[in-house]
Design an enzyme around this catalytic site. Structure first.
Site, PDB file in Angstrom:
ATOM      1  N   LYS A 278     -10.882  -1.928  -3.296  1.00  0.00           N
ATOM      2  CA  LYS A 278     -11.949  -0.995  -3.483  1.00  0.00           C
ATOM      3  C   LYS A 278     -11.067   0.114  -4.285  1.00  0.00           C
ATOM      4  CE  LYS A 278     -13.631  -1.545   1.023  1.00  0.00           C
ATOM      5  NZ  LYS A 278     -12.858  -2.036   1.761  1.00  0.00           N
TER       6      LYS A 278
ATOM      7  N   LYS B  27      -5.061  -8.572  -6.518  1.00  0.00           N
ATOM      8  CA  LYS B  27      -6.416  -8.850  -5.778  1.00  0.00           C
ATOM      9  C   LYS B  27      -7.465  -7.756  -6.129  1.00  0.00           C
ATOM     10  CE  LYS B  27      -6.572  -6.548  -1.275  1.00  0.00           C
ATOM     11  NZ  LYS B  27      -7.511  -6.667  -0.169  1.00  0.00           N
TER      12      LYS B  27
ATOM     13  N   LYS C 101       0.957  -1.117   0.047  1.00  0.00           N
ATOM     14  CA  LYS C 101      -0.124   0.048   0.108  1.00  0.00           C
ATOM     15  C   LYS C 101       0.875   1.259   0.022  1.00  0.00           C
ATOM     16  CE  LYS C 101      -4.536  -1.497   1.659  1.00  0.00           C
ATOM     17  NZ  LYS C 101      -5.643  -1.379   2.218  1.00  0.00           N
TER      18      LYS C 101
HETATM   19  N1  AQP Z   1     -10.210  -9.261  -3.278  1.00  0.00           N
HETATM   20  C1  AQP Z   1     -10.322  -9.843  -2.190  1.00  0.00           C
HETATM   21  N2  AQP Z   1     -10.757 -11.299  -2.076  1.00  0.00           N
HETATM   22  C2  AQP Z   1     -11.144 -11.894  -0.883  1.00  0.00           C
HETATM   23  N3  AQP Z   1     -11.494 -11.132   0.121  1.00  0.00           N
HETATM   24  C3  AQP Z   1     -10.756  -9.764   0.116  1.00  0.00           C
HETATM   25  N4  AQP Z   1     -10.975  -8.770   0.968  1.00  0.00           N
HETATM   26  C4  AQP Z   1     -10.648  -7.689   0.700  1.00  0.00           C
HETATM   27  N5  AQP Z   1     -10.182  -7.776  -0.613  1.00  0.00           N
HETATM   28  C5  AQP Z   1     -10.564  -9.233  -0.948  1.00  0.00           C
HETATM   29  C6  AQP Z   1     -11.629  -8.935   2.357  1.00  0.00           C
HETATM   30  O1  AQP Z   1     -12.524  -7.978   2.790  1.00  0.00           O
HETATM   31  C7  AQP Z   1     -12.379  -7.585   4.078  1.00  0.00           C
HETATM   32  C8  AQP Z   1     -12.742  -6.307   4.144  1.00  0.00           C
HETATM   33  O2  AQP Z   1     -11.447  -5.618   3.531  1.00  0.00           O
HETATM   34  P1  AQP Z   1     -11.041  -4.020   4.097  1.00  0.00           P
HETATM   35  O3  AQP Z   1     -12.429  -3.145   3.916  1.00  0.00           O
HETATM   36  O4  AQP Z   1     -10.540  -4.147   5.586  1.00  0.00           O
HETATM   37  O5  AQP Z   1      -9.985  -3.432   3.175  1.00  0.00           O
HETATM   38  P2  AQP Z   1      -8.876  -4.254   2.390  1.00  0.00           P
HETATM   39  O6  AQP Z   1      -8.661  -5.618   2.762  1.00  0.00           O
HETATM   40  O7  AQP Z   1      -7.799  -3.412   2.027  1.00  0.00           O
HETATM   41  O8  AQP Z   1      -9.931  -4.348   1.040  1.00  0.00           O
HETATM   42  P3  AQP Z   1      -9.791  -3.509  -0.220  1.00  0.00           P
HETATM   43  O9  AQP Z   1     -11.139  -3.760  -0.878  1.00  0.00           O
HETATM   44  O10 AQP Z   1      -8.757  -4.066  -1.131  1.00  0.00           O
HETATM   45  O11 AQP Z   1      -9.774  -2.274   0.099  1.00  0.00           O
HETATM   46  P4  AQP Z   1      -8.599  -1.328  -0.312  1.00  0.00           P
HETATM   47  O12 AQP Z   1      -8.484  -1.128  -1.679  1.00  0.00           O
HETATM   48  O13 AQP Z   1      -8.967   0.142   0.330  1.00  0.00           O
HETATM   49  O14 AQP Z   1      -7.235  -1.712   0.588  1.00  0.00           O
HETATM   50  C9  AQP Z   1     -11.343  -8.346   4.649  1.00  0.00           C
HETATM   51  O15 AQP Z   1     -11.573  -9.417   5.442  1.00  0.00           O
HETATM   52  C10 AQP Z   1     -10.384  -8.498   3.361  1.00  0.00           C
HETATM   53  O16 AQP Z   1      -9.505  -9.674   3.426  1.00  0.00           O
END
Ligand code: AQP
Length: 350
Positions: free
Chosen positions: A215, A212, A128
């Site tokens: 968001k 992956k 990140k």
């Molecule tokens: N691609 C994914 N596949 C499976 N699980 C996923 N999670 C996120 N992306 C995937 C799971 O969703 C939960 C919430 O995630 P988060 O909101 O804490 O943020 P994150 O893990 O950083 O997810 P994002 O969507 O990728 O957000 P950004 O882009 O803001 O960093 C967690 O349980 C995560 O494992």
């Protein structure tokens, strides 16, 4: 908000030795299929089996820049996603992280328990922060320490998350163990287990099978959002990157075909079947046939969730009531745990 926990939580013991599920999502953008399959479906299933706490991680969200004018609405949107996907606020405790100040207070104590060397190993920070880690916030660096506090302030025992969170959960266990040792409180914090398994544990981007679904990916075509309508879902799947080969008979045949594997895994997770079963049905067929079938399936599962989210967001007062009630129930657990921590650490205010 009172300091006194409401019935039936008044005087509730810390659930040491019993099971408690906790997890959360950041209000940093639209919830997507990865969040749904990797975590949200597990929350919905677990709420009926184990006492379940699910929060919206607004403290975590500001580790990256957020618009203060939009953050509250983003919290409502994630909450609407939770409810639309099937979390029942009468069963699960649903709340905003910032409504329970004990998360941040315990995170400070854990910042003094965790070691720099442990955090230096966290791969998500490296991903990140990118090439300019000196410009990343310190909050982004200590994010997994706050995550440990989120979990342990409820003495949660199980944490349903996607595969990307595995390393952070290991750190949570290390912090719990070291706290218990440092403050001579064996067993005070449980060592929580991650619940990761399942075909949706790592959903990849529709544009790049090596990244992956996320968001924060600048390409909206890389993900299916929970709020996408049927046309958008179908179009994104139609445009998803694939290869020119047909689907193989067994999973081994997907070796080296990350994009194809991802679409098969998504189909399996949405249909509640194994990848082998998907391949049995579609072996020998190309993406010209498979993509429309996947689109129909995705629309049938995701479409109603998006519709329900829109309905809920049209009445934010109901969402706000759910969050207020959840915060009260969450504080009823977190307040006595934090009081015990202050005592163990020897703080003046214990
Ligand atoms: N691609 C994914 N596949 C499976 N699980 C996923 N999670 C996120 N992306 C995937 C799971 O969703 C939960 C919430 O995630 P988060 O909101 O804490 O943020 P994150 O893990 O950083 O997810 P994002 O969507 O990728 O957000 P950004 O882009 O803001 O960093 C967690 O349980 C995560 O494992």
């Amino acid at each position: 908000m009172t300091d006194q926990p409401p019935a039936p939580y008044a005087g509730a013991p810390p659930y040491l030795g019993e099971q408690r599920v906790l997890s959360g999502m950041q209000p940093s953008g639209d919830l997507h299929l990865g969040n749904y399959l990797g975590a949200l479906v597990k929350f919905v299933r677990l709420q009926h089996q184990v006492e379940t706490f699910i929060f919206v991680a607004d403290l975590h969200a500001i580790t990256a820049e957020q618009d203060p004018k939009k953050l509250k609405q983003q919290v409502r949107e994630i909450t609407a996603g939770y409810l639309a996907a099937g979390l029942d606020p009468k069963v699960a405790t649903i709340f905003a992280q910032s409504a329970v100040p004990e998360h941040a207070e315990l995170a400070w104590v854990f910042n003094c328990v965790a070691r720099l060397g442990w955090l230096d190993r966290m791969t998500q920070f490296k991903e990140k922060s990118g090439k300019h880690k000196e410009r990343a916030s310190i909050g982004l660096y200590t994010y997994p320490v706050l995550q440990a506090a989120d979990i342990l302030v409820y003495k949660a025992t199980q944490v349903p998350v996607g595969d990307d969170q595995k390393q952070h959960l290991e750190l949570t266990r290390d912090i719990a163990q070291k706290f218990n040792n440092d403050f001579s409180a064996p067993g005070f914090f449980p060592l929580p287990e991650p619940l990761i398994q399942g075909p949706g544990a790592r959903v990849m981007s529709l544009r790049d099978g090596a990244a992956k679904m996320s968001k924060s990916d600048p390409s909206d075509n890389s993900r299916i959002n929970l709020t996408d309508d049927a046309d958008a879902i179908a179009q994104k799947i139609r445009k998803a990157r694939t290869d020119a080969e047909v689907l193989p008979e067994t999973a081994e045949g997907l070796e080296g075909r990350a994009e194809a594997r991802n679409l098969v895994a998504i189909y399996a997770a949405l249909a509640g079947i194994t990848e082998a079963e998907v391949l049995k049905q579609y072996a020998g067929q190309g993406f010209g046939a498979f993509k429309p079938a996947l689109a129909d399936l995705a629309v049938s599962v995701m479409g109603p969730i998006g519709g329900e989210m829109r309905r809920l967001l049209a009445d934010p007062a109901e969402i706000d009531r759910v969050l207020a009630d959840g915060a009260q129930r969450a504080r009823a657990i977190a307040t006595p745990v934090m009081a015990e921590v202050r005592g163990l650490v020897g703080f003046w205010n214990s």
